[in-house]
Design a protein around this motif. Structure first.
Motif, PDB file in Angstrom:
ATOM      1  N   THR A 147       0.852  -1.195   0.000  1.00 13.60           N
ATOM      2  CA  THR A 147       0.000   0.000   0.000  1.00 13.60           C
ATOM      3  C   THR A 147       0.883   1.239   0.000  1.00 13.60           C
ATOM      4  N   THR A 148       0.662   2.114  -0.970  1.00 11.30           N
ATOM      5  CA  THR A 148       1.437   3.345  -1.066  1.00 11.30           C
ATOM      6  C   THR A 148       0.919   4.372  -0.059  1.00 11.30           C
ATOM      7  N   LEU A 149       1.863   5.073   0.588  1.00  7.98           N
ATOM      8  CA  LEU A 149       1.519   6.152   1.505  1.00  7.98           C
ATOM      9  C   LEU A 149       1.877   7.466   0.811  1.00  7.98           C
ATOM     10  N   HIS A 158       3.635   0.471   2.938  1.00  6.48           N
ATOM     11  CA  HIS A 158       3.551  -0.518   4.016  1.00  6.48           C
ATOM     12  C   HIS A 158       2.892  -1.761   3.439  1.00  6.48           C
ATOM     13  N   THR A 172      10.303   4.178   3.825  1.00  7.38           N
ATOM     14  CA  THR A 172      10.264   5.479   3.190  1.00  7.38           C
ATOM     15  C   THR A 172      11.694   5.926   2.915  1.00  7.38           C
ATOM     16  N   THR A 192      -3.319   1.359   9.523  1.00  7.48           N
ATOM     17  CA  THR A 192      -2.639   2.158   8.508  1.00  7.48           C
ATOM     18  C   THR A 192      -2.165   3.497   9.066  1.00  7.48           C
ATOM     19  N   ASP A 193      -2.919   4.094   9.988  1.00  6.96           N
ATOM     20  CA  ASP A 193      -2.508   5.392  10.535  1.00  6.96           C
ATOM     21  C   ASP A 193      -1.212   5.274  11.336  1.00  6.96           C
ATOM     22  N   TYR A 195       1.282   3.128  10.542  1.00  2.00           N
ATOM     23  CA  TYR A 195       2.317   3.079   9.507  1.00  2.00           C
ATOM     24  C   TYR A 195       2.577   4.474   8.927  1.00  2.00           C
ATOM     25  N   THR A 196       1.517   5.209   8.692  1.00  2.67           N
ATOM     26  CA  THR A 196       1.642   6.546   8.105  1.00  2.67           C
ATOM     27  C   THR A 196       2.420   7.481   9.032  1.00  2.67           C
ATOM     28  N   ARG A 200       6.045   9.098   8.119  1.00  3.71           N
ATOM     29  CA  ARG A 200       6.144  10.549   8.017  1.00  3.71           C
ATOM     30  C   ARG A 200       7.231  11.091   8.942  1.00  3.71           C
TER      31      ARG A 200
END
Length: 206
Positions: A147-149, A158, A172, A192-193, A195-196, A200
């Protein structure tokens, strides 16, 4: 006066003053009993202080990368993955033979219950191995589609990790200080949040 009166008067004269007053009894006072005691001086236990770790100050785009742990604090990991357990970070021996550049590794573990939380690798290379290409190549480690962030560094993904069921990969990278820098995380599967947020933070600090 009569004979009885004369006789009584004679008795009183002979007895003198002692016959007219009641005998006095000396008051006997006893001193309070004393018990011999050995008084021990009051002692106050020495104050104990719990050592407090200095606040974590992350590296933000250092000119030279020399370690992985300074990029992500244990308290940040604890907050991001949502655990009440204290997290400790341990820098692992670097691998200077890794291609395309020296690989620095930090391991994060729970202080009491969780023997492993995540591993992080930081690589800085001057070779023409772009972060976007490195991120793309890392997809081969995924179990299924990555999955692209979007909007993080020069690429971020991720995915569930193929090597271990229940684990995930987050990666990243970006170009900084004339180097191609990447950050790769292996951790338990989360939302997902999570991983994001991890991606970041690391992209901003590379």
């Amino acid at each position: 006066m009569g004979r009885f009166g004369v006789a009584l008067a004679a008795v009183l004269v002979l007895a003198g003053p002692a016959a007219c007053s009641a005998p006095k009894t000396a008051a006997v006072t006893s001193a309070p009993a004393t018990t011999a005691t050995t008084a021990r001086p009051a002692t106050t236990p020495p104050a104990t202080t719990t050592p407090v770790a200095p606040p974590f100050t992350p590296l933000v785009s250092p000119a030279k990368v020399t370690a992985a742990c300074p990029f992500l604090g244990p308290g940040e990991v604890q907050e991001l993955i949502g655990t009440s357990e204290d997290i400790v970070a341990a820098e692992q021996p670097p691998d200077p033979t890794h291609v395309p550049g020296t690989e620095f590794q930090c391991r994060y573990e729970g202080k009491y219950r969780t023997p492993w939380v995540l591993d992080m690798w930081i690589i800085a290379s001057s070779r023409s191995y772009t972060p976007a290409r490195a991120v793309e190549n890392s997809k081969r480690d995924c179990r299924g589609p990555a999955t692209t962030l979007p909007g993080i560094g020069e690429g971020a993904i991720h995915c569930p990790l193929a090597a271990a069921d229940g684990d995930a990969l987050v990666m990243t990278g970006k170009r900084s200080h004339g180097q191609n820098r990447t950050a790769t995380l292996y951790l338990r599967e989360h939302r997902t949040d999570v991983y994001t947020a991890l991606a970041r933070k690391l992209a901003d600090r590379l």
